[in-house]
Design an enzyme around this catalytic site. Structure first.
Site, PDB file in Angstrom:
ATOM      1  N   HIS A 142       1.244  -3.357  -3.310  1.00 43.75           N
ATOM      2  CA  HIS A 142       2.475  -2.622  -2.598  1.00 43.75           C
ATOM      3  C   HIS A 142       3.604  -3.591  -1.966  1.00 43.75           C
ATOM      4  CE1 HIS A 142       4.541   0.901  -2.210  1.00 43.75           C
ATOM      5  NE2 HIS A 142       4.327   1.091  -1.018  1.00 43.75           N
ATOM      6  N   HIS A 251       1.078  -0.718   4.583  1.00 45.83           N
ATOM      7  CA  HIS A 251       2.204  -1.204   3.639  1.00 45.83           C
ATOM      8  C   HIS A 251       2.423  -2.543   3.698  1.00 45.83           C
ATOM      9  CE1 HIS A 251       3.752   2.746   2.891  1.00 45.83           C
ATOM     10  NE2 HIS A 251       4.648   2.121   2.080  1.00 45.83           N
ATOM     11  N   SER A 302       2.389   1.561   8.799  1.00 48.18           N
ATOM     12  CA  SER A 302       3.136   0.310   8.640  1.00 48.18           C
ATOM     13  C   SER A 302       2.500  -0.792   9.279  1.00 48.18           C
ATOM     14  CB  SER A 302       4.592   1.011   9.596  1.00 48.18           C
ATOM     15  OG  SER A 302       5.340  -0.430   9.878  1.00 48.18           O
ATOM     16  N   GLU A 488       0.934   6.876  -3.069  1.00 48.21           N
ATOM     17  CA  GLU A 488       0.756   6.574  -1.759  1.00 48.21           C
ATOM     18  C   GLU A 488       0.029   7.783  -1.076  1.00 48.21           C
ATOM     19  OE1 GLU A 488       3.973   4.007  -0.264  1.00 48.21           O
ATOM     20  OE2 GLU A 488       5.232   4.013  -2.163  1.00 48.21           O
ATOM     21  N   TYR A 528       4.280   9.628  -3.028  1.00 52.64           N
ATOM     22  CA  TYR A 528       3.468  10.011  -1.995  1.00 52.64           C
ATOM     23  C   TYR A 528       2.620  11.058  -2.079  1.00 52.64           C
ATOM     24  CZ  TYR A 528       5.763   6.177   0.705  1.00 52.64           C
ATOM     25  OH  TYR A 528       6.187   5.155   0.969  1.00 52.64           O
ATOM     26  N   ASP A 660       6.412 -24.093  -5.223  1.00 58.51           N
ATOM     27  CA  ASP A 660       6.957 -22.837  -4.960  1.00 58.51           C
ATOM     28  C   ASP A 660       5.872 -21.730  -4.510  1.00 58.51           C
ATOM     29  OD1 ASP A 660       6.450 -21.768  -7.303  1.00 58.51           O
ATOM     30  OD2 ASP A 660       8.311 -22.167  -8.200  1.00 58.51           O
ATOM     31  N   SER A 662       3.486 -22.231  -2.374  1.00 60.09           N
ATOM     32  CA  SER A 662       3.224 -22.548  -1.205  1.00 60.09           C
ATOM     33  C   SER A 662       3.732 -21.891   0.012  1.00 60.09           C
ATOM     34  CB  SER A 662       3.470 -23.979  -0.823  1.00 60.09           C
ATOM     35  OG  SER A 662       2.647 -24.974  -1.794  1.00 60.09           O
ATOM     36  N   THR A 665       6.651 -23.306   1.761  1.00 55.44           N
ATOM     37  CA  THR A 665       8.221 -23.947   1.068  1.00 55.44           C
ATOM     38  C   THR A 665       8.756 -22.484   0.838  1.00 55.44           C
ATOM     39  OG1 THR A 665       7.235 -23.565  -1.070  1.00 55.44           O
ATOM     40  CG2 THR A 665       7.189 -25.886  -0.077  1.00 55.44           C
TER      41      THR A 665
END
Ligand SMILES: *[C@@H]1O[C@H](CO)[C@@H](O)[C@H](O)[C@H]1NC(C)=O
Ligand SMILES: *[C@@H]1O[C@H](CO)[C@@H](O)[C@H](O)[C@H]1NC(C)=O
Ligand SMILES: *[C@@H]1O[C@H](CO)[C@@H](O)[C@H](O)[C@H]1NC(C)=O
Ligand SMILES: *[C@@H]1O[C@H](CO)[C@@H](O)[C@H](O)[C@H]1NC(C)=O
Ligand SMILES: *[C@@H]1O[C@H](CO)[C@@H](O)[C@H](O)[C@H]1NC(C)=O
Ligand SMILES: *[C@@H]1O[C@H](CO)[C@@H](O)[C@H](O)[C@H]1NC(C)=O
Ligand SMILES: *[C@@H]1O[C@H](CO)[C@@H](O)[C@H](O)[C@H]1NC(C)=O
Ligand SMILES: *[C@@H]1O[C@H](CO)[C@@H](O)[C@H](O)[C@H]1NC(C)=O
Ligand SMILES: *[C@@H]1O[C@H](CO)[C@@H](O)[C@H](O)[C@H]1NC(C)=O
Length: 730
Positions: A142, A251, A302, A488, A528, A660, A662, A665
């Site tokens: 998600h 979420h 949340s 969800e 949902y 990229d 990581s 970075t």
């Protein structure tokens, strides 16, 4: 594009030999265990703890991080422009000698029906009937910062710029590759389980809806979100860990809709941290240990733990409709626990990782017993449910309510919709009627008290707007049951499903004290699933419960049915149900990426903004290159757009320490007008960095038109060498 490490290729022939060895080993053990299982006269009594066969695999599924909308917030401004962290698919295969189940968790917003069908087709081509719709679960973490474009229903096609082939391909190839790797790694092993709770990492974002559930039911729980973490520890026969799989309900929206970099968000970061721990010395996405953090009943949950506030005035948002006196819905924003979204992602991801690691460390309850896989396709528009002893009710054709357009406190909509609307708005209804047609009286009646904004079940141009046929599926590994849910589920919906499934399973003869987990966002996306009581409030989650007020009751009935079949060992006799459609000629609304341009007298890969000569730990190094559109780099899986390299004095060579993928970075692709673009690479120097000489490199491709023929050319650029030092020397 640089291949992550040349060493990958060097190993491939050795890997081939190993694969043959594994195959030999595996087929012997399968034969052995099959023999044991067959010779057991009472198949309902679990055998004396024979090992399972276990395989784990992880593969990059990152698609081209440019121009394509990110999937989750449905915000048209939120198109991909670089990489924060890469996306991976993580596959876990378990076999009891006669049956096999596969659980895949993917760093992706949700699994779509189309994606699942394409993955299952690809698996069938490779493996025949070994991996099927009934024994493979595909679940999304998600994250709201993965690429969109892998859907076949019109509503999602509109917000995704169509069916985007390059987006789909990266996902299908990555998921299938993760299964391939898991398949090749299969060996005898054991599974241990542990459970715990994680506080301070989740809050309910629709508490008003939750409060509408019966008092008696709420009194049975201490919190309005589920705090439990369930961990499975997978080991080989020597007890060495080979993988971890866990479930937690939150979420993956720590990264908000202002972010344009592809990111695996908090759940992906938890995987990242545990894999970094277990695969010491490997770059992200490499090493044998696979750590999957699966989504669960996160519908109303949340990670933005500081909660919502009117960001323009500092006043609290309205409790019922999450609206602000000035600025409406859009100004009511939830955030935290960090100071910005990156820190919030880091904190929540770290909390989840830390709890899972602790539980992994003390997992000692062995999971034993047979495997089961039960699956059906259900026409969700046509389920009759018994609501009490005298009355039945029906599910509805799909429709979205007005409050769907309000969004949530994790990302509000742009228009003047608010949550909690139980009456339509003549203004918007008028526009809807003119553009799309009026919802039928029957559908309006069916969804009551939801005021219908989009009667998606009555719209089928150019293809249906929402699905009718939905997967319901449960797999069990001994006493652990994984309920794959097609969307969800809110906290209370998930609790009701778990309880119902547990009741059915525990009444079977072989399963006792089943632990039931919800795997969210699985197999197909249907938005949902709230309880009937929450639905009455019509916040975002209720407005997005697309099959009407009895959606959860219908699922309760369906999952009970599957669980009963498992308990009785009759899951192979379950009716298959109507197969989902596979639409052809889906529109691609993403224009072809144009030819690249560069500033006069410069070349692609040239540095436009150079690094400083010296930095200290904690500083941010930044360098900007002349860039091409990342979409011109084609298949970017297992590659990197950037490297951070350190000079090793001993070998006099540059060693790649970050890619990229990581956390340290950030690769920003900055698109200008006039088809020019920049790549800005940032490196946040971590406390662990050794002092020494460094450089940053960027790899890409640019497109030119030679005549009318497009020509793609690889380029690279390198920054000046800079020092990471204890002190500045200026
Ligand atoms: C939100 O609810 C409050 C009452 O709680 C009401 O005053 C306000 O008008 C509502 N806002 C909207 C936009 O519906
Ligand atoms: C998103 O997070 C950034 C901080 O990283 C913050 O400045 C911005 O206001 C947030 N936006 C929303 C809509 O939450
Ligand atoms: C699903 O059920 C509805 C209502 O009975 C029916 O009209 C529709 O054709 C069914 N869909 C499929 C794909 O079977
Ligand atoms: C059953 O539900 C219906 C509809 O909600 C209601 O009218 C009826 O009174 C209920 N009957 C019983 C026995 O609870
Ligand atoms: C939303 O905006 C439209 C157009 O300005 C207006 O007619 C309508 O009443 C507004 N709705 C609400 C609930 O404020
Ligand atoms: C709904 O019913 C009303 C009253 O019976 C009728 O006037 C209207 O045309 C119907 N609407 C639709 C879309 O069928
Ligand atoms: C580009 O290079 C040429 C040749 O060196 C020079 O004459 C010209 O002025 C340069 N143009 C720009 C915009 O710098
Ligand atoms: C690229 O970077 C240069 C140097 O900072 C800047 O002048 C230019 O506007 C940037 N181009 C784009 C497309 O952002
Ligand atoms: C390499 O040597 C220099 C000078 O002796 C030293 O400052 C630096 O720390 C060394 N770098 C590494 C990576 O060991």
């Amino acid at each position: 594009m640089a291949v992550r490490r040349a060493v990958c290729f060097g190993l491939s022939s050795l890997e081939g030999t190993m694969a043959v060895l594994f195959l030999l080993m595996t087929s012997t053990s399968v034969a052995l265990i099959t023999f044991m299982a067959l010779s057991n006269k009472h198949p309902t009594i679990p055998p004396q703890d024979p090992p399972y066969l276990i395989g784990v695999g992880r593969a990059d599924c990152t698609g081209p991080p440019a121009d394509i909308p990110l999937m989750g917030y449905a915000n048209p401004q939120q198109t991909a422009a670089g990489i924060h962290t890469r996306l991976f698919s993580r596959a876990f295969i378990v076999d009891d000698g006669s049956k096999r189940v596969v659980f895949v968790t993917v760093d992706i917003g949700m699994v779509s029906q189309r994606l699942r069908l394409e993955v299952l087709n690809a698996l069938q081509v490779k493996y025949g009937t070994l991996y099927r719709h009934d024994n493979v679960v595909l679940s999304g973490t998600h994250t709201h910062a993965g690429l969109a474009g892998y859907f076949q229903y019109t509503l999602f096609i509109i917000t995704s710029k169509g069916y985007v082939k390059s987006s789909v391909k990266a996902l299908v190839d990555g998921i299938v590759q993760s299964v391939d790797i898991a398949h090749r790694s299969i060996r005898p092993g054991r599974i241990y389980m542990s459970q715990g709770t994680l506080e301070d990492s989740s809050v309910n974002r629709s508490p008003w809806s939750y409060l509408n559930n019966p008092q008696q039911e709420r009194d049975r729980y201490e919190t309005n979100t589920d705090k439990q973490v369930v961990v499975l520890k997978l080991t080989d026969l020597d007890g060495d860990g080979i993988g971890m799989l866990s479930w937690f309900a939150v979420h993956a929206v720590s990264m908000n809709y202002t972010n344009q970099m592809v990111s695996s968000d908090n759940m992906g970061y938890a995987s990242y941290l545990l894999e970094e721990d277990k695969n010491r010395g490997s770059l992200p996405g490499e090493g044998p240990f696979v750590a999957g953090f699966s989504s669960s009943n996160l519908g109303d949950v949340s990670p933005n733990t500081r909660g919502p506030v009117c960001v323009n005035t500092g006043l609290p948002c309205d409790y019922l409709n999450s609206s602000c006196p000035i600025g409406g819905t859009k100004m009511c924003q939830a955030s935290g626990p960090g100071e910005d979204m990156f820190e919030s992602t880091r904190l929540i991801g770290h909390n989840i990782y830390k709890k899972a690691k602790e539980l992994y460390g003390k997992a000692d309850e062995e999971v034993t017993g047979f495997l089961h896989a039960a699956h059906q396709w259900v026409n969700m528009t046509d389920v009759t449910v018994q609501i009490n002893s005298t009355h039945t009710a029906k599910t509805c054709k799909p429709a979205l309510g007005h409050s769907f357009a309000a969004g949530t406190t994790d990302g509000g909509g742009d228009l003047n919709f608010t949550q909690g609307a139980v009456e339509g708005d003549p203004f918007w209804d008028g526009i809807r009627d003119t553009l799309l047609g009026e919802p039928s009286n029957e559908t309006q009646e069916c969804h009551r008290p939801k005021p219908i904004l989009l009667s998606t079940g009555e719209m089928s141009w150019p293809v249906p707007w929402h699905p009718e046929i939905v997967d319901v599926q449960i797999i069990t590994i001994g006493s652990v049951a994984v309920v794959a849910v097609p969307g969800e589920m809110t906290t209370m919906s998930g609790r009701r499903i778990r309880e119902a499934v547990k009741q059915e399973l525990d009444s079977g003869s072989s399963l006792k004290d089943t632990v039931v987990v919800i795997a969210g966002l699985s197999n197909i996306y249907t938005h949902y699933i709230t309880t009937f009581e929450e639905y009455q409030i019509q916040r975002y989650e209720g407005a997005s419960t697309i099959y009407g007020p009895h959606t959860l009751s219908a699922y309760l009935q369906k999952y009970r049915h599957l669980a009963r079949a498992i308990a009785q060992g009759t899951e192979s006799e379950l009716e298959r149900g109507p197969e989902p459609p596979y639409f052809t000629n889906l529109p691609n609304l993403l224009p072809v990426a144009p030819a690249d341009r560069k500033p006069v007298n410069s070349s692609f890969g040239e540095v436009l903004e150079q690094v400083f000569p010296v930095y200290r730990v904690g500083d941010v190094v930044s360098v900007t290159f002349v860039a091409g559109n990342p979409r011109h780099s084609g298949d970017i899986r297992d590659k990197t757009f950037i490297t951070v390299e350190v000079f090793q004095n001993t070998s006099s060579s540059w060693e790649v320490i970050h890619t990229d993928a990581s956390w340290e970075t950030r690769f920003h692709w900055v698109k200008g007008s006039n088809r020019e673009s920049n790549a800005t690479v940032e490196w946040r120097i971590p406390p662990s960095a050794q002092l020494g000489s460094y450089r940053i490199r960027h790899f890409g491709h640019y497109k030119q038109l030679i005549g009318f023929r497009p020509v793609i050319t690889a380029y690279q650029g390198t920054s000046d060498v800079f020092a990471v030092s204890q002190t500045y020397y200026y």
